[in-house]
Design an enzyme around this catalytic site. Structure first.
Site, PDB file in Angstrom:
ATOM      1  N   TYR A 162       7.296   3.173   4.566  1.00 22.18           N
ATOM      2  CA  TYR A 162       7.482   2.492   3.282  1.00 22.18           C
ATOM      3  C   TYR A 162       8.941   2.085   3.108  1.00 22.18           C
ATOM      4  CZ  TYR A 162       6.943   1.550  -1.727  1.00 22.18           C
ATOM      5  OH  TYR A 162       6.920   0.942  -2.956  1.00 22.18           O
ATOM      6  N   THR A 197       2.026   3.105 -12.467  1.00 20.68           N
ATOM      7  CA  THR A 197       0.920   2.257 -11.993  1.00 20.68           C
ATOM      8  C   THR A 197      -0.041   3.136 -11.202  1.00 20.68           C
ATOM      9  OG1 THR A 197       1.765   1.751  -9.789  1.00 20.68           O
ATOM     10  CG2 THR A 197       2.636   0.407 -11.606  1.00 20.68           C
TER      11      THR A 197
HETATM   12  N1  LIG Z   1       4.723   1.808  -8.730  1.00 17.17           N
HETATM   13  C1  LIG Z   1       5.957   2.065  -8.301  1.00 17.17           C
HETATM   14  O1  LIG Z   1       6.563   3.074  -8.633  1.00 17.17           O
HETATM   15  C2  LIG Z   1       6.655   1.095  -7.378  1.00 17.17           C
HETATM   16  C3  LIG Z   1       8.020   1.280  -7.151  1.00 17.17           C
HETATM   17  C4  LIG Z   1       8.701   0.397  -6.324  1.00 17.17           C
HETATM   18  C5  LIG Z   1       8.011  -0.638  -5.730  1.00 17.17           C
HETATM   19  N2  LIG Z   1       6.689  -0.784  -5.951  1.00 17.17           N
HETATM   20  C6  LIG Z   1       6.028  -1.912  -5.302  1.00 17.17           C
HETATM   21  O2  LIG Z   1       5.456  -2.731  -6.279  1.00 17.17           O
HETATM   22  C7  LIG Z   1       4.352  -3.441  -5.721  1.00 17.17           C
HETATM   23  C8  LIG Z   1       3.163  -3.292  -6.628  1.00 17.17           C
HETATM   24  O3  LIG Z   1       2.869  -1.898  -6.710  1.00 17.17           O
HETATM   25  P1  LIG Z   1       2.058  -1.267  -7.927  1.00 17.17           P
HETATM   26  O4  LIG Z   1       2.712   0.010  -8.257  1.00 17.17           O
HETATM   27  O5  LIG Z   1       1.817  -2.277  -8.981  1.00 17.17           O
HETATM   28  O6  LIG Z   1       0.712  -0.888  -7.143  1.00 17.17           O
HETATM   29  P2  LIG Z   1      -0.830  -1.036  -7.499  1.00 17.17           P
HETATM   30  O7  LIG Z   1      -1.512  -0.206  -6.484  1.00 17.17           O
HETATM   31  O8  LIG Z   1      -1.058  -0.784  -8.941  1.00 17.17           O
HETATM   32  O9  LIG Z   1      -1.121  -2.585  -7.228  1.00 17.17           O
HETATM   33  C9  LIG Z   1      -1.050  -3.130  -5.948  1.00 17.17           C
HETATM   34  C10 LIG Z   1      -2.051  -4.258  -5.854  1.00 17.17           C
HETATM   35  O10 LIG Z   1      -1.907  -4.852  -4.558  1.00 17.17           O
HETATM   36  C11 LIG Z   1      -3.192  -5.050  -4.012  1.00 17.17           C
HETATM   37  N3  LIG Z   1      -3.107  -4.999  -2.555  1.00 17.17           N
HETATM   38  C12 LIG Z   1      -2.878  -3.922  -1.771  1.00 17.17           C
HETATM   39  N4  LIG Z   1      -2.906  -4.258  -0.493  1.00 17.17           N
HETATM   40  C13 LIG Z   1      -3.159  -5.599  -0.442  1.00 17.17           C
HETATM   41  C14 LIG Z   1      -3.318  -6.530   0.594  1.00 17.17           C
HETATM   42  N5  LIG Z   1      -3.246  -6.161   1.871  1.00 17.17           N
HETATM   43  N6  LIG Z   1      -3.563  -7.827   0.275  1.00 17.17           N
HETATM   44  C15 LIG Z   1      -3.681  -8.200  -1.017  1.00 17.17           C
HETATM   45  N7  LIG Z   1      -3.529  -7.361  -2.045  1.00 17.17           N
HETATM   46  C16 LIG Z   1      -3.290  -6.076  -1.768  1.00 17.17           C
HETATM   47  C17 LIG Z   1      -4.039  -3.918  -4.562  1.00 17.17           C
HETATM   48  O11 LIG Z   1      -5.433  -4.233  -4.500  1.00 17.17           O
HETATM   49  C18 LIG Z   1      -3.506  -3.797  -5.979  1.00 17.17           C
HETATM   50  O12 LIG Z   1      -4.212  -4.640  -6.871  1.00 17.17           O
HETATM   51  C19 LIG Z   1       4.173  -2.873  -4.322  1.00 17.17           C
HETATM   52  O13 LIG Z   1       4.803  -3.733  -3.379  1.00 17.17           O
HETATM   53  C20 LIG Z   1       4.891  -1.548  -4.384  1.00 17.17           C
HETATM   54  O14 LIG Z   1       5.333  -1.121  -3.122  1.00 17.17           O
HETATM   55  C21 LIG Z   1       5.987   0.044  -6.767  1.00 17.17           C
END
Ligand SMILES: NC(=O)c1ccc[n+]([C@@H]2O[C@H](COP(=O)([O-])OP(=O)(O)OC[C@H]3O[C@@H](n4cnc5c(N)ncnc54)[C@H](O)[C@@H]3O)[C@@H](O)[C@H]2O)c1
Length: 255
Positions: A162, A197
């Site tokens: 990651y 999330t």
């Molecule tokens: N939640 C956190 O704390 C956090 C922190 C830093 C970065 N992020 C990043 O933010 C982004 C969104 O994360 P989130 O927390 O909203 O997660 P989430 O799991 O709520 O949403 C992610 C979405 O991406 C979709 N997805 C996953 N793999 C996929 C693929 N191969 N093709 C198409 N869609 C796909 C899922 O179906 C889901 O709807 C990610 O890149 C994550 O790494 C999240």
């Protein structure tokens, strides 16, 4: 509804949940037509349904951001439906837990799991920009925002794939910004800290205390707080901003 994004067309990946969903809803409230791309057709359709129910314009697209044919289709379908592309939020991503490697030291990561995290989180962003840039250029320029993470800036024990993927997103973002400046396309990254999330919430009962101790604000961020940054970066208000990686983490990385 404001009109900051009126007349603009934006493609959001991972728009079915969390940060992508909140950003899509905010972009639509600001007047953008929004295409939602997600692995889950039902989740993309739910966000699209909420946007259209509120009077906005939306398109749900199902597919995998790590599959080039799917990504190419996301762009062509968006342009076919709305006539152009002005912005993209390349945000879909998965955590180590999604591949069965939560809190796993490097010595124990399976190679296929490592490859899958890189494929979705990093190659997915590369493929998205590969296909979006020509469409944005045809519209006369535009803006791209890629979702990195504070894990793109610091190491995190147990999350090697990651962390590597998110450091890669920042490098890719900076390179794309250099290449795209002559085309009038701005390219930036957002680096969220721990956000409430479905990616993080399941870990709170076991790891919540440790996580919150590391955050000076002592709380998770909300998806809506990240969406505000995404909207600003995609809007013309950020007209001199490119190649940047913006942190929104409640102070986590300040330590
Ligand atoms: N939640 C956190 O704390 C956090 C922190 C830093 C970065 N992020 C990043 O933010 C982004 C969104 O994360 P989130 O927390 O909203 O997660 P989430 O799991 O709520 O949403 C992610 C979405 O991406 C979709 N997805 C996953 N793999 C996929 C693929 N191969 N093709 C198409 N869609 C796909 C899922 O179906 C889901 O709807 C990610 O890149 C994550 O790494 C999240």
């Amino acid at each position: 509804m404001t009109d900051e994004m009126a007349g603009k067309v934006v493609l959001v990946s991972g728009g079915g949940s969390g940060i992508g969903r909140a950003s899509a809803l905010l972009l639509a409230r600001a007047g953008a037509a929004v295409a939602l791309a997600d692995l889950s057709a039902a989740a993309a359709e739910a966000t699209a349904g909420d946007i259209t129910a509120a009077g906005g314009r939306a398109l749900a697209l199902a597919g995998d951001v790590s599959n080039e044919a799917d990504v190419a289709r996301f762009v062509t379908a968006t342009v076919a439906k709305f006539g152009k592309l002005d912005g993209a939020f390349n945000n879909a991503g998965i955590s180590p837990a999604a591949v069965g490697c939560a809190a796993t030291p490097i010595t124990e990561w399976r190679e296929d799991a490592f490859a899958r995290v890189i494929a979705v989180n990093l190659t997915g962003v590369f493929l998205a920009m590969k296909h979006e840039i020509a469409a944005l250029a045809r519209a006369g320029g535009g803006a791209i925002v890629n979702t990195a993470s504070v894990a793109g800036l610091v190491g995190l024990r147990g999350s090697s794939a990651y962390v590597a993927s998110k450091h890669g997103v920042i490098g890719l973002t900076r390179t794309a910004a250099l290449e795209c400046a002559p085309l009038g396309i701005r390219v930036n990254a957002v680096c969220p800290g721990y956000i409430d999330t479905p990616m993080v919430a399941p870990h709170m009962p076991t790891r919540g205390e440790d996580i919150l101790r590391a955050v000076p604000f002592a709380r998770l961020g909300t998806p809506e707080e990240i969406a505000e940054l995404v909207l600003w970066l995609l809007s013309d208000r950020a007209s001199f901003v490119t190649g940047a990686a913006y942190v929104a983490d409640g102070g986590y990385s300040a330590a």
